[in-house]
Design an enzyme around this catalytic site. Structure first.
Site, PDB file in Angstrom:
ATOM      1  N   GLY A  46       0.822  -1.178   0.094  1.00 17.91           N
ATOM      2  CA  GLY A  46       0.073  -0.209   0.151  1.00 17.91           C
ATOM      3  C   GLY A  46       0.914   1.096  -0.024  1.00 17.91           C
ATOM      4  O   GLY A  46       2.085   1.280   0.690  1.00 17.91           O
ATOM      5  N   GLN A  51       3.483   9.926   0.849  1.00 17.95           N
ATOM      6  CA  GLN A  51       4.560   8.963   1.197  1.00 17.95           C
ATOM      7  C   GLN A  51       5.558   9.239  -0.121  1.00 17.95           C
ATOM      8  O   GLN A  51       6.443   9.016   0.000  1.00 17.95           O
ATOM      9  CB  GLN A  51       4.170   7.490   1.011  1.00 17.95           C
ATOM     10  N   CYS A  93       5.463   0.097   7.472  1.00 19.99           N
ATOM     11  CA  CYS A  93       5.285   1.044   6.809  1.00 19.99           C
ATOM     12  C   CYS A  93       6.230   1.569   5.930  1.00 19.99           C
ATOM     13  O   CYS A  93       7.537   1.754   6.371  1.00 19.99           O
ATOM     14  CB  CYS A  93       4.875   2.346   7.691  1.00 19.99           C
ATOM     15  N   LEU A  94       6.366   1.877   4.530  1.00 20.84           N
ATOM     16  CA  LEU A  94       7.395   1.939   3.885  1.00 20.84           C
ATOM     17  C   LEU A  94       8.227   3.462   4.249  1.00 20.84           C
ATOM     18  O   LEU A  94       9.160   3.645   4.121  1.00 20.84           O
ATOM     19  CB  LEU A  94       6.982   2.224   2.412  1.00 20.84           C
ATOM     20  N   HIS A 135      -4.822   1.737   7.063  1.00 23.90           N
ATOM     21  CA  HIS A 135      -3.515   2.230   7.195  1.00 23.90           C
ATOM     22  C   HIS A 135      -3.107   3.363   6.131  1.00 23.90           C
ATOM     23  O   HIS A 135      -2.757   4.383   6.427  1.00 23.90           O
ATOM     24  CB  HIS A 135      -2.291   1.041   7.019  1.00 23.90           C
ATOM     25  N   GLU A 136      -3.356   3.302   4.923  1.00 22.35           N
ATOM     26  CA  GLU A 136      -3.032   4.493   3.897  1.00 22.35           C
ATOM     27  C   GLU A 136      -4.136   5.535   4.112  1.00 22.35           C
ATOM     28  O   GLU A 136      -3.728   6.661   3.895  1.00 22.35           O
ATOM     29  CB  GLU A 136      -3.512   3.725   2.564  1.00 22.35           C
ATOM     30  N   HIS A 139      -2.831   7.878   6.553  1.00 19.46           N
ATOM     31  CA  HIS A 139      -1.664   8.736   6.093  1.00 19.46           C
ATOM     32  C   HIS A 139      -2.281   9.981   5.498  1.00 19.46           C
ATOM     33  O   HIS A 139      -1.984  10.987   5.669  1.00 19.46           O
ATOM     34  CB  HIS A 139      -0.823   8.094   4.782  1.00 19.46           C
TER      35      HIS A 139
END
Length: 169
Positions: A46, A51, A93-94, A135-136, A139
């Protein structure tokens, strides 16, 4: 399509509440294609526009980790209409390399948004995909996985990331 640089905490764009997309145009579709390529290259499941440095309400997800092109989902201006149930999972998380946080989230959710072609869509998701999308969505509101930690653990993670950045600089 291009792989974009993934912003790492404490980049300020990660804390910003994103702006809605006013018009789904070629620029938005290019951003989505770049986000999908970036997510797969990372590799991740994701990615949210902040990000990659874009403060816009766009998310992409691929619970198949690049194995099934049909599994890729992109949503513009997504909104959760309903959420129920409960699941707890270790989330990475990236934007937080090598950090995992145990987070409790709803197991099922109904979302509404726009597809890359501009059509309205309402989807019902559950399990892993529900977790990824929530999760996204966090963000898009400037909420990060460390916000689910207590103050002591949050400070430890922040110090670890700052130390890593100094070493890489």
């Amino acid at each position: 399509m291009a792989v974009r640089k993934i912003r790492i905490f404490p980049d300020p764009v990660l804390r910003q509440k994103t702006d809605p997309v006013e018009e789904v145009d070629e620029g938005v579709r290019t951003l989505i294609a770049d986000m999908i390529e970036t997510m797969h290259a990372a590799p991740g499941v994701g990615l949210a526009a902040p990000q990659v440095g874009e403060s816009r309400r766009i998310i992409v997800a691929d619970p198949s980790s690049g194995e099934d092109p049909e599994a890729v989902l992109a949503l513009i201006n997504p909104v959760v209409l309903n959420a129920e149930g409960s699941q707890t999972c270790e989330e990475g998380c990236l934007s937080f390399p090598e950090v995992e946080v145990s987070i409790q989230r709803p197991e099922r959710a109904t979302l509404e948004g726009l597809l890359p072609d501009g059509r309205n869509v309402r989807i019902e998701v559950e399990g892993y995909l529900a977790l990824i999308l929530q999760h996204e969505l966090d963000h898009l509101n400037g909420v990060l996985i460390i916000d689910y930690l207590g103050p002591v653990k949050r400070d430890l993670v922040k110090r670890k990331l700052r130390k890593r950045q100094r070493v890489e600089a």
